[in-house]
Scaffold this active site. Structure first.
Site, short mmCIF file in Angstrom:
data_model
loop_
_atom_site.label_atom_id
_atom_site.label_comp_id
_atom_site.label_asym_id
_atom_site.label_seq_id
_atom_site.Cartn_x
_atom_site.Cartn_y
_atom_site.Cartn_z
NE ARG A 259 13.06 -3.80 16.87
CZ ARG A 259 13.98 -3.02 17.38
NH1 ARG A 259 14.26 -2.57 18.21
NH2 ARG A 259 14.61 -2.93 16.21
CB SER A 351 20.50 1.83 19.66
OG SER A 351 21.25 1.14 20.77
NE ARG A 389 9.97 3.60 21.26
CZ ARG A 389 11.33 2.97 21.93
NH1 ARG A 389 12.12 3.33 22.23
NH2 ARG A 389 10.76 1.38 22.71
#
Length: 426
Positions: A259, A351, A389
């Site tokens: 990203r 997500s 994360r």
RNA sequence: GGAGAGAUGGCUGAGUGGCCGAUAGCGCCGGCUUGCUAAGCCGGUGUACUCCUCACGGGGUACCGAGGGUUCGAAUCCCUCUCUCUCCGCCA
């Protein structure tokens, strides 16, 4: 992409959906272009029909008559060519606009302008209170010799890192635990390309609009590094017509994710929260176009991720993402946020998105029912575990006074049976 | 990187300028036959867009890897690209 027929039939629904997502989109212009395009198509089709019929007659005519007839045909051809070109220009303009029309959010999606208005729907576990001065993941990582962000920056720029020793192993352990869990649930494991044609980025809904967030190769290759294996996995069945009996397809894939994080300068600059590259295990479902089944899958893939967090003994909450924070392609999205002591808050780790046929239509991914009718598939995806994360959460939540880090039982088989990692530090 | 061969419908595979949206076989669906099964026989069987129709259904156009070109007319001829296979080179 929405079905143009749906937009024609329900322009108000589409307009209201775009408004709820705070995405500008000129439906009237699309409808006007569509109407004109259809009129022009009818005209061109009939011109072509004339042309075809006349050509057939020439073939059947006496050879002596052919030159004269052919000459007449030549005249008509000019008009046809001109009209064909006009239709194409129109179609391209229409298609460009259609690619940017947002999917219509579900009723259950809350109103709201940005992530501050997402609605918490569940909370699991209690954030721990420390009876000593808790360290953040950087302090733990550096003290244990597990993390080198300076070296990462030196060789790859900011937001890059080296994991070393047990933290590198822990990353592998989390990934493998997540993968094994999903395989046990019947998901088909895939190893996938992480460098894909930009056409696939369009197909999954990242382009147009998300170009700034993706690394692209130079002009020698029309390839982009994916931000998630959702992209290659979802596109696996591009251009196929599957049998309804073979659906749903449940896939799980581990991959590196890339990203650019453009426009985030100064945001989450410290540590591993926002980085350019990480590992992720992702779950993807492709099924028939049935809203209820899609919804059931959506709940199931959220539950799968919860199972991971519960096994890792991490507190988390689930939020129902509001309209303004929803992306263009989603019908609805649930984010799972895991407790991160250094942030004093929950941070997004998962997500889960439901798309209905938005991605599948772009990817031309369809199925045939037992009755023989063809329909566009539904797709969904969710994180199972995203490496760095998860590591932040594990280090920070499971740290002990002496600087060692507790390992939940689920991870121990992947860490040589150990109950903790690290040595006592001052 | 160099040389060559190729890409046709779910699959196999014909088709080198008009009779080709496309022969044939397999598969699949329906029917007949049959005690059951197998075999056999008959019929059907791509997708998209669009127009007519309340609908049933019918008409039109496009699609033979992709894009351009030649031609009155292209699966078929020409150019470019992509991909696959074989050989050589390089390399993990």
């Amino acid at each position: 992409m929405l079905d143009i027929k749906f937009i024609r039939a329900h322009p108000d629904v589409v307009r209201a959906g775009a408004a709820k997502k705070r995405i500008a989109c000129d439906i009237d212009k699309i409808l006007a272009l569509d109407r004109e395009w259809r009129e022009m198509t009818v005209e061109v089709d009939s011109l072509r029909q004339e042309q075809k019929n006349a050509s057939k007659l020439i073939g059947a005519a006496a050879p002596a008559d052919r030159p004269r007839l052919a000459e007449e045909q030549k005249q008509k051809k000019e008009l046809l060519k001109q009209r064909e070109a006009a239709v194409e220009v129109h179609y391209k303009a229409l298609h460009e606009l259609l690619l940017r029309v947002p999917n219509v959010p579900a009723e259950e999606v809350p109103e709201g302008k940005d992530d501050s208005e997402n609605v918490e729907i569940k909370r699991f576990g209690t954030p721990r209170t420390f009876d000593f001065e808790a360290r953040d993941h950087i302090a733990i990582g550096e003290a244990q010799g597990w993390l080198d962000v300076l070296a990462g920056a030196r060789i790859a720029g900011s937001r890059n890192y080296f994991l070393k020793g047990d933290l590198s192993l822990l990353e592998g352990a989390v990934m493998r635990y997540a993968l094994d869990l999903m395989v046990k649930k019947g998901f088909m494991p895939l190893s996938v390309p992480t460098l894909v044609r930009s056409e696939i980025m369009v197909g999954t809904g990242y382009f147009p609009g998300g170009e700034d967030q993706a690394y692209r190769c130079d002009e020698r290759d029309d390839l982009c590094l994916v931000g998630t294996s959702e992209v290659p996995v979802t596109a696996l069945h591009q251009d196929e017509i599957m049998n309804a009996a073979d659906l749903p397809k449940r896939y799980v894939a581990q991959s590196s994710c890339y990203r650019r994080e453009a426009g985030t300068y100064g945001k989450d600059t410290r540590g591993l929260y926002r980085v350019h590259q990480f590992q992720k295990v992702e779950q993807v479902i492709v099924d028939v176009a049935d809203a209820e089944r899609s919804l059931a899958h959506h709940h199931a893939i959220v539950a799968n991720a919860e199972e991971v967090l519960q096994a890792l003994e991490l507190p988390y909450r689930i939020v129902n993402v509001c309209g303004g924070d929803l992306g263009q392609p989603q019908i609805q999205k649930f984010d799972i946020e895991t407790w991160m002591p250094s942030r004093g808050n929950y941070g997004e780790t998962h997500s889960a998105s439901r798309f209905h046929d938005f991605q599948a239509r772009r990817l031309n991914m369809r199925y045939r029912t037992a009755e023989g009718t063809v329909h566009v598939c539904h797709t969904l995806n969710n994180t199972v575990a995203a490496s760095v994360r998860m590591l932040i959460a594990l280090l920070e939540n499971h740290q002990r006074r002496d600087g060692t880090v507790y390992l939940p039982p689920a991870l121990r088989p992947y860490m040589g049976g150990r109950e903790a990692i690290g040595r006592p530090i001052a």
